[in-house]
Design an enzyme around this catalytic site. Structure first.
Site, short mmCIF file in Angstrom:
data_model
loop_
_atom_site.label_atom_id
_atom_site.label_comp_id
_atom_site.label_asym_id
_atom_site.label_seq_id
_atom_site.Cartn_x
_atom_site.Cartn_y
_atom_site.Cartn_z
N THR A 1 0.83 -1.21 0.00
CA THR A 1 0.00 0.00 0.00
C THR A 1 0.86 1.26 0.00
O THR A 1 1.88 1.34 0.68
CB THR A 1 -0.91 0.01 1.24
OG1 THR A 1 -1.78 -1.12 1.19
CG2 THR A 1 -1.73 1.28 1.32
N GLU A 2 0.44 2.25 -0.77
CA GLU A 2 1.16 3.53 -0.84
C GLU A 2 0.25 4.67 -0.38
O GLU A 2 -0.98 4.51 -0.31
CB GLU A 2 1.65 3.78 -2.26
CG GLU A 2 2.66 2.74 -2.71
CD GLU A 2 3.37 3.10 -4.00
OE1 GLU A 2 4.30 2.36 -4.37
OE2 GLU A 2 3.01 4.12 -4.62
N PRO A 3 0.84 5.83 -0.06
CA PRO A 3 0.02 6.96 0.41
C PRO A 3 -1.12 7.32 -0.54
O PRO A 3 -2.20 7.70 -0.09
CB PRO A 3 1.04 8.10 0.54
CG PRO A 3 2.34 7.42 0.78
CD PRO A 3 2.29 6.15 -0.01
N HIS B 1 -2.14 5.22 -3.19
CA HIS B 1 -2.65 4.06 -3.92
C HIS B 1 -2.86 2.91 -2.95
O HIS B 1 -1.93 2.19 -2.59
CB HIS B 1 -1.68 3.65 -5.04
CG HIS B 1 -1.47 4.72 -6.06
ND1 HIS B 1 -2.42 5.04 -7.01
CD2 HIS B 1 -0.44 5.60 -6.23
CE1 HIS B 1 -1.98 6.04 -7.75
NE2 HIS B 1 -0.78 6.41 -7.30
N CYS C 1 -0.59 -13.20 -2.11
CA CYS C 1 -0.27 -13.10 -0.68
C CYS C 1 -1.46 -12.55 0.09
O CYS C 1 -1.79 -13.03 1.20
CB CYS C 1 0.94 -12.19 -0.48
SG CYS C 1 2.46 -12.77 -1.28
N GLY D 1 -24.22 -0.82 27.96
CA GLY D 1 -24.53 0.57 28.24
C GLY D 1 -23.27 1.42 28.32
O GLY D 1 -22.35 1.27 27.52
N GLU E 1 -6.58 -4.87 3.55
CA GLU E 1 -6.54 -6.08 2.73
C GLU E 1 -7.85 -6.28 1.97
O GLU E 1 -8.37 -7.38 1.84
CB GLU E 1 -6.18 -7.29 3.59
CG GLU E 1 -4.78 -7.15 4.17
CD GLU E 1 -4.34 -8.30 5.04
OE1 GLU E 1 -4.85 -9.41 4.82
OE2 GLU E 1 -3.51 -8.09 5.92
#
Length: 396
Positions: free
Chosen positions: A144-146, A148, A250, A351, A375
């Protein structure tokens, strides 16, 4: 003698008799992981969550390695070679303690170790897998990218050849274990397509600043990976895969563990609600005796044990090599969504006490908000199933 007299008693903890589907080894593995979590995690996890830290993560990793929980379903190289169902049972028990602990195990085994085991060279396997299985080296998985997340094919991280070496540049975001990892599996664009690289985290140009100010998965190490001209030898690349099928394969393995794990968080919350309903008195009697409370408990029990049964079914299919990615999407979409609803309903039974860290419910609920997204978001899994059901691709 009537047939009904031969029936076993109703077990509130296992109303469908799912334990009858498990053999002695399955039950022993489940009970071993449950006992470890009760001793090593549950007494401390509320404090870890409140402080937003996971102290002693390396010691926890070594303990998990000693249990055989790291790379649990992989064969050889010091891995336990457990069945998919046994791995799933371990994920359920770990996430019943905390999603962050299951994430530690999942990223280590189902992402970093799985990538090396499935796509790596024999030298890469021999170098890393035995130490990772023992918990001596922690791994992370950089996809994972910032900018994308759900569209990994548009990643900007790239690797260029320079003589006999590779030079990596880019950023990865929301990476579990990143700041404590000794090795990172990093996916990058190359002239040949997307490739995976085994990156020692002490390589010059590699850094992994920890992400702070999270309100979910607080008892977990989450980091950014920064790669500034990280130079690697030619044999750092995973040789047996090119393209998105590598990282997506993966992710399928890791998502399977989530199908089970989410039910652990749900079970913990449900059990808290049942215990509370039996002891909390209002209007002169336990609230568990009121019709609306019993309706909530019944509905939660139905969804919890349906989810466990679904996870077991998928595990049996994985064990015989018949589990499709669409079926994993089915499981993750259903079980995480239902687990969140179980947590929210449990909170209503508790509660005001439901928001206290003296009980696990709110902690599980906030953790599951991350599990719902990572994921594969809800929408992505809906579209995977939509495409499978209609034959029409809504991703385009």
């Amino acid at each position: 003698m009537s047939a009904s007299s031969k029936l076993p008693p109703f077990d509130p903890a296992d109303p469908l008799g799912i334990d009858d589907l498990l053999d002695a080894e399955d039950l022993a593995i489940r009970d071993t992981v449950r006992t470890w979590a009760a001793d090593s995690v549950l007494p401390y996890v509320a404090d870890w969550y409140e402080k937003g830290e996971l102290p002693g993560i390396r010691e926890l990793a070594r303990e998990l390695g000693g249990l055989g929980a790291l790379g649990m379903s992989l064969q050889g190289y010091g891995c336990a070679g457990a069945s998919a169902v046994q791995y799933g049972l371990a994920c359920l028990e770990l996430e019943a303690a905390d999603s962050g602990i299951r994430s530690l195990v999942s990223v280590q085994g189902s992402l970093a170790m799985y990538a090396i085991h499935r796509f790596g060279s024999e030298e890469q396997k021999q170098t890393w897998l035995p130490r990772m299985a023992a918990g001596e080296v922690i791994g992370c998985f950089g996809l994972t990218e910032p900018d994308h997340g759900s569209d990994p094919g548009s990643m900007r991280t790239h690797a260029k050849r320079d003589g006999g070496d590779w030079v990596l540049n880019g950023r990865k975001m929301w990476i579990t274990n990143g700041s404590v990892a000794g090795v990172a599996v990093v996916w990058a664009q190359t002239d040949d397509g997307i490739r995976g690289f085994v990156v020692p985290t002490d390589a010059p140009g590699f850094s992994a600043p920890e992400i702070k100010h999270k309100w979910s998965l607080r008892a977990s190490v989450t980091s950014e990976l920064v790669l500034d001209d990280v130079r690697l030898p030619a044999d750092a690349v995973l040789p047996d895969v090119v393209g998105l099928k590598g990282p997506l394969g993966c992710l399928s393995h890791a998502r399977y563990g989530i199908v089970w794990g989410a039910m652990g968080a749900a079970r913990s919350s449900f059990e808290s609600a049942v215990a509370y309903a039996k002891t909390r008195e209002q209007f002169g009697r336990p609230i568990g005796g009121f019709q609306l409370t019993q309706a909530k408990l019944a509905d939660m029990a139905v969804e919890l044990h349906k989810g466990i049964l679904l996870a077991h079914h998928l595990g049996r299919r994985m064990d015989v090599g018949r589990l499709r990615p669409e079926q994993i999407s089915f499981g993750k979409l259903n079980n995480v969504r239902e687990a969140i609803e179980i947590c929210r309903t449990s909170r209503t039974i508790l509660g005001a006490n439901g928001i206290s860290l003296e009980y696990p419910v709110m902690r599980h609920a906030t953790n599951l908000e991350s599990v719902l997204t990572y994921e594969g978001t809800v929408e992505m899994h809906q579209l995977v199933l939509g495409k499978a059901l209609t034959g029409l691709d809504a991703f385009r």
